[in-house]
Scaffold this motif. Structure first.
Motif, PDB file in Angstrom:
ATOM      1  N   ALA A  55      -1.378  11.603 -14.288  1.00 56.18           N
ATOM      2  CA  ALA A  55      -1.855  10.358 -14.900  1.00 56.18           C
ATOM      3  C   ALA A  55      -2.349   9.384 -13.834  1.00 56.18           C
ATOM      4  O   ALA A  55      -3.396   8.738 -14.000  1.00 56.18           O
ATOM      5  CB  ALA A  55      -0.742   9.726 -15.727  1.00 56.18           C
ATOM      6  N   ALA A  56      -1.606   9.287 -12.728  1.00 53.92           N
ATOM      7  CA  ALA A  56      -2.001   8.386 -11.643  1.00 53.92           C
ATOM      8  C   ALA A  56      -3.311   8.840 -11.006  1.00 53.92           C
ATOM      9  O   ALA A  56      -4.196   8.026 -10.724  1.00 53.92           O
ATOM     10  CB  ALA A  56      -0.895   8.317 -10.591  1.00 53.92           C
ATOM     11  N   MET A  57      -3.444  10.135 -10.785  1.00 57.07           N
ATOM     12  CA  MET A  57      -4.665  10.669 -10.182  1.00 57.07           C
ATOM     13  C   MET A  57      -5.871  10.485 -11.100  1.00 57.07           C
ATOM     14  O   MET A  57      -6.972  10.185 -10.654  1.00 57.07           O
ATOM     15  CB  MET A  57      -4.487  12.154  -9.857  1.00 57.07           C
ATOM     16  CG  MET A  57      -3.495  12.461  -8.752  1.00 57.07           C
ATOM     17  SD  MET A  57      -3.991  11.798  -7.132  1.00 57.07           S
ATOM     18  CE  MET A  57      -2.883  10.386  -7.014  1.00 57.07           C
ATOM     19  N   LEU A  58      -5.651  10.664 -12.400  1.00 58.00           N
ATOM     20  CA  LEU A  58      -6.737  10.496 -13.355  1.00 58.00           C
ATOM     21  C   LEU A  58      -7.196   9.047 -13.399  1.00 58.00           C
ATOM     22  O   LEU A  58      -8.401   8.764 -13.445  1.00 58.00           O
ATOM     23  CB  LEU A  58      -6.283  10.951 -14.738  1.00 58.00           C
ATOM     24  CG  LEU A  58      -7.372  11.131 -15.809  1.00 58.00           C
ATOM     25  CD1 LEU A  58      -8.410  12.144 -15.358  1.00 58.00           C
ATOM     26  CD2 LEU A  58      -6.748  11.552 -17.134  1.00 58.00           C
ATOM     27  N   LEU A  59      -6.243   8.106 -13.366  1.00 55.77           N
ATOM     28  CA  LEU A  59      -6.589   6.689 -13.346  1.00 55.77           C
ATOM     29  C   LEU A  59      -7.354   6.348 -12.078  1.00 55.77           C
ATOM     30  O   LEU A  59      -8.369   5.640 -12.116  1.00 55.77           O
ATOM     31  CB  LEU A  59      -5.318   5.849 -13.440  1.00 55.77           C
ATOM     32  CG  LEU A  59      -5.512   4.327 -13.332  1.00 55.77           C
ATOM     33  CD1 LEU A  59      -6.402   3.816 -14.465  1.00 55.77           C
ATOM     34  CD2 LEU A  59      -4.159   3.617 -13.336  1.00 55.77           C
ATOM     35  N   LEU A  60      -6.897   6.864 -10.942  1.00 55.63           N
ATOM     36  CA  LEU A  60      -7.574   6.617  -9.672  1.00 55.63           C
ATOM     37  C   LEU A  60      -8.982   7.182  -9.695  1.00 55.63           C
ATOM     38  O   LEU A  60      -9.929   6.544  -9.209  1.00 55.63           O
ATOM     39  CB  LEU A  60      -6.773   7.249  -8.534  1.00 55.63           C
ATOM     40  CG  LEU A  60      -7.371   7.111  -7.128  1.00 55.63           C
ATOM     41  CD1 LEU A  60      -7.435   5.653  -6.726  1.00 55.63           C
ATOM     42  CD2 LEU A  60      -6.542   7.904  -6.114  1.00 55.63           C
ATOM     43  N   ALA A  61      -9.129   8.364 -10.276  1.00 55.14           N
ATOM     44  CA  ALA A  61     -10.447   8.982 -10.354  1.00 55.14           C
ATOM     45  C   ALA A  61     -11.411   8.102 -11.147  1.00 55.14           C
ATOM     46  O   ALA A  61     -12.574   7.931 -10.765  1.00 55.14           O
ATOM     47  CB  ALA A  61     -10.350  10.364 -11.003  1.00 55.14           C
ATOM     48  N   HIS A  62     -10.929   7.538 -12.250  1.00 58.68           N
ATOM     49  CA  HIS A  62     -11.791   6.675 -13.056  1.00 58.68           C
ATOM     50  C   HIS A  62     -12.157   5.394 -12.303  1.00 58.68           C
ATOM     51  O   HIS A  62     -13.302   4.936 -12.353  1.00 58.68           O
ATOM     52  CB  HIS A  62     -11.092   6.324 -14.372  1.00 58.68           C
ATOM     53  CG  HIS A  62     -11.000   7.474 -15.331  1.00 58.68           C
ATOM     54  ND1 HIS A  62     -12.027   8.370 -15.505  1.00 58.68           N
ATOM     55  CD2 HIS A  62     -10.020   7.864 -16.171  1.00 58.68           C
ATOM     56  CE1 HIS A  62     -11.676   9.268 -16.409  1.00 58.68           C
ATOM     57  NE2 HIS A  62     -10.462   8.991 -16.830  1.00 58.68           N
ATOM     58  N   LEU A  63     -11.181   4.814 -11.601  1.00 53.81           N
ATOM     59  CA  LEU A  63     -11.428   3.565 -10.884  1.00 53.81           C
ATOM     60  C   LEU A  63     -12.464   3.734  -9.777  1.00 53.81           C
ATOM     61  O   LEU A  63     -13.215   2.809  -9.460  1.00 53.81           O
ATOM     62  CB  LEU A  63     -10.118   3.027 -10.295  1.00 53.81           C
ATOM     63  CG  LEU A  63      -9.078   2.510 -11.302  1.00 53.81           C
ATOM     64  CD1 LEU A  63      -7.791   2.129 -10.587  1.00 53.81           C
ATOM     65  CD2 LEU A  63      -9.635   1.317 -12.072  1.00 53.81           C
ATOM     66  N   ILE A  64     -12.509   4.903  -9.179  1.00 53.54           N
ATOM     67  CA  ILE A  64     -13.461   5.164  -8.097  1.00 53.54           C
ATOM     68  C   ILE A  64     -14.729   5.836  -8.617  1.00 53.54           C
ATOM     69  O   ILE A  64     -15.833   5.537  -8.164  1.00 53.54           O
ATOM     70  CB  ILE A  64     -12.800   6.051  -7.015  1.00 53.54           C
ATOM     71  CG1 ILE A  64     -11.597   5.325  -6.404  1.00 53.54           C
ATOM     72  CG2 ILE A  64     -13.795   6.420  -5.926  1.00 53.54           C
ATOM     73  CD1 ILE A  64     -10.826   6.154  -5.406  1.00 53.54           C
ATOM     74  N   ASN A  65     -14.562   6.737  -9.582  1.00 52.30           N
ATOM     75  CA  ASN A  65     -15.670   7.559 -10.038  1.00 52.30           C
ATOM     76  C   ASN A  65     -16.722   6.750 -10.796  1.00 52.30           C
ATOM     77  O   ASN A  65     -17.924   6.906 -10.561  1.00 52.30           O
ATOM     78  CB  ASN A  65     -15.136   8.685 -10.932  1.00 52.30           C
ATOM     79  CG  ASN A  65     -16.042   9.889 -10.944  1.00 52.30           C
ATOM     80  OD1 ASN A  65     -16.776  10.140  -9.995  1.00 52.30           O
ATOM     81  ND2 ASN A  65     -15.999  10.648 -12.021  1.00 52.30           N
ATOM     82  N   HIS A  66     -16.298   5.910 -11.697  1.00 55.03           N
ATOM     83  CA  HIS A  66     -17.254   5.187 -12.528  1.00 55.03           C
ATOM     84  C   HIS A  66     -18.123   4.201 -11.739  1.00 55.03           C
ATOM     85  O   HIS A  66     -19.335   4.151 -11.961  1.00 55.03           O
ATOM     86  CB  HIS A  66     -16.522   4.488 -13.672  1.00 55.03           C
ATOM     87  CG  HIS A  66     -15.861   5.456 -14.616  1.00 55.03           C
ATOM     88  ND1 HIS A  66     -14.970   5.072 -15.586  1.00 55.03           N
ATOM     89  CD2 HIS A  66     -15.946   6.806 -14.720  1.00 55.03           C
ATOM     90  CE1 HIS A  66     -14.541   6.126 -16.257  1.00 55.03           C
ATOM     91  NE2 HIS A  66     -15.120   7.198 -15.731  1.00 55.03           N
ATOM     92  N   PRO A  67     -17.554   3.411 -10.806  1.00 57.72           N
ATOM     93  CA  PRO A  67     -18.424   2.556  -9.992  1.00 57.72           C
ATOM     94  C   PRO A  67     -19.434   3.336  -9.159  1.00 57.72           C
ATOM     95  O   PRO A  67     -20.545   2.853  -8.922  1.00 57.72           O
ATOM     96  CB  PRO A  67     -17.432   1.801  -9.097  1.00 57.72           C
ATOM     97  CG  PRO A  67     -16.165   1.790  -9.873  1.00 57.72           C
ATOM     98  CD  PRO A  67     -16.123   3.120 -10.570  1.00 57.72           C
ATOM     99  N   HIS A  68     -19.069   4.537  -8.729  1.00 51.99           N
ATOM    100  CA  HIS A  68     -20.020   5.304  -7.905  1.00 51.99           C
ATOM    101  C   HIS A  68     -21.259   5.678  -8.715  1.00 51.99           C
ATOM    102  O   HIS A  68     -22.381   5.678  -8.208  1.00 51.99           O
ATOM    103  CB  HIS A  68     -19.305   6.517  -7.291  1.00 51.99           C
ATOM    104  CG  HIS A  68     -19.816   7.856  -7.685  1.00 51.99           C
ATOM    105  ND1 HIS A  68     -19.324   8.532  -8.780  1.00 51.99           N
ATOM    106  CD2 HIS A  68     -20.760   8.674  -7.142  1.00 51.99           C
ATOM    107  CE1 HIS A  68     -19.934   9.699  -8.880  1.00 51.99           C
ATOM    108  NE2 HIS A  68     -20.809   9.816  -7.907  1.00 51.99           N
ATOM    109  N   PHE A  69     -21.080   5.972 -10.009  1.00 51.93           N
ATOM    110  CA  PHE A  69     -22.229   6.206 -10.869  1.00 51.93           C
ATOM    111  C   PHE A  69     -23.030   4.922 -11.053  1.00 51.93           C
ATOM    112  O   PHE A  69     -24.266   4.931 -11.005  1.00 51.93           O
ATOM    113  CB  PHE A  69     -21.771   6.717 -12.238  1.00 51.93           C
ATOM    114  CG  PHE A  69     -21.310   8.145 -12.244  1.00 51.93           C
ATOM    115  CD1 PHE A  69     -22.219   9.193 -12.143  1.00 51.93           C
ATOM    116  CD2 PHE A  69     -19.967   8.456 -12.367  1.00 51.93           C
ATOM    117  CE1 PHE A  69     -21.801  10.513 -12.157  1.00 51.93           C
ATOM    118  CE2 PHE A  69     -19.531   9.770 -12.385  1.00 51.93           C
ATOM    119  CZ  PHE A  69     -20.448  10.803 -12.273  1.00 51.93           C
TER     120      PHE A  69
END
Length: 380
Positions: A55-69
């Motif tokens: 859950a923590a990794m998935l949240l981190l992925a969203h926090l970093i992944n979406h701004p990169h797009f």
């Protein structure tokens, strides 16, 4: 992100001071070296804590992944009218901007509109396969691009033959990994819509495996020869980015279930390192870059160029939330469609696939050799 840069530099250039995006250690971890630290730790996570870590990794992925797009849209469509007119851009780049920025989204929008109106879940499901195809391709191009960026910063250029070896190996490894995921027909679900992989012939997968192994060996030989020829000098952080992207993020991504959740964040972090360096140089080029902010409370950030970079990052975060979550959720609730056939999250399905696929086309234009903005701002 794929930069196809010039051939070997002359000796006088090779002795020029080396540059970094943020520093030798920061570049190592940002461009991919963090995988060597994170992956072993994931293997040590006790079974009872895997859910919490996931859950923590998935949240981190969203926090970093979406701004990169979002950042790719911020950069691509900045001064878009000038790019469409070809003002300061050659004809080839002008056409690429028009195709990626106008034609591609129109085609994709038409595809999703027709599939949604017709209630054709199977047709829309093909987009899931397309996303898997383009995401892997995008990873390869970005890993190669990071190596080229570091090579330019370190003034340790690759010649055209070496670049062909690197690219062929990247595509061979990606193709083998993609065929492995299509070894048998399997049904998968993405935001409530089913899509199917296809059963790739075993002989084709075997050929791809041989090509990947042979090209990997050729790449190792090439890098060793360059290392010997140049007295033990290589753009090491770029090599790490290339190797980690191909093998840890693509070929062996399923080595650990938790690793699947971490890789998108690391891929995005790799991208953000370059984009933030690029944007910082853009803001430093403005006439009032070193001026202090008018409001004293903002002076803790530093001069105006830092404040503007922070604003760029914050806007990217807001656009990421809007594009991936708020807008598609609102559309799913407000726009009528056949939810029995297409599920309750149709617009989340469309938004996620649209952005992922379109992102590949945007990057393929922005970070090309000959783009005057890249030459001006990335390698300062």
């Amino acid at each position: 992100m794929a930069l196809h840069l010039s051939a070997d530099a002359p000796a006088s250039v090779a002795t020029a001071p080396q540059k970094y995006l943020f520093g030798p250690i920061a570049d190592f971890f940002l461009l991919g070296g963090s995988a060597f630290l994170i992956l072993p730790i994931l293997f040590l996570v006790p079974l009872e804590y895997e859910g919490l870590v996931a859950a923590a990794m998935l949240l981190l992925a969203h926090l970093i992944n979406h701004p990169h797009f979002a950042h790719s849209y911020q950069i691509f469509y900045r001064n878009f009218g000038r790019k469409v007119r070809g003002d300061g851009y050659d004809k080839n780049l002008q056409v690429r901007y028009i195709f990626a920025g106008i034609v591609v989204p129109l085609i994709m929008g038409g595809f999703f509109a027709y599939g949604s109106i017709a209630g054709n879940a199977r047709l829309l499901g093909y987009a899931g396969n397309a996303m898997a195809f383009f995401v892997g391709w995008h990873y390869v191009k970005q890993g190669y691009g990071m190596l080229m960026v570091d090579a330019v910063l370190k003034r340790k250029f690759f010649n055209e033959q070496d670049k062909k070896v690197l690219l062929f190996n990247g595509y061979a490894v990606w193709l083998f990994a993609w065929l492995q995921t299509n070894a048998v027909i399997t049904e998968r679900r993405f935001w409530g819509l089913d899509y199917y992989t296809f059963a790739a012939p075993s002989w084709l997968t075997n050929i791809a495996a041989l090509a990947a192994a042979a090209s990997t060996a050729a790449t190792v030989v090439m890098l060793v020869n360059r290392w010997r020829k140049h007295g033990g000098a290589l753009p090491y952080n770029g090599v790490v980015a290339y190797v980690v992207t191909l093998y840890a993020w693509i070929l062996f991504v399923k080595i650990n279930p938790l690793w699947l959740l971490v890789v998108p964040a690391l891929h995005s972090l790799q991208y953000l390192a370059v984009v933030w360096r690029y944007q910082t140089n853009v803001e430093r080029d403005r006439s009032d870059a070193v001026r202090a902010p008018e409001f004293k409370i903002l002076s803790i950030v530093g001069p105006m160029y830092r404040l503007r970079v922070l604003g760029f990052i914050i806007i990217g975060g807001i656009l990421g939330i809007l594009g991936f979550w708020l807008v598609p959720i609102a559309l799913s609730a407000l726009v009528p469609y056949n939810k029995e056939v297409l599920g309750s999250s149709l617009f989340l399905f469309i938004a996620w696939i649209f952005i992922n696929v379109h992102h590949y086309f945007l990057d393929n234009v922005m970070w090309r050799r000959g783009n005057p903005e890249v030459s001006k701002y990335l390698f300062r």
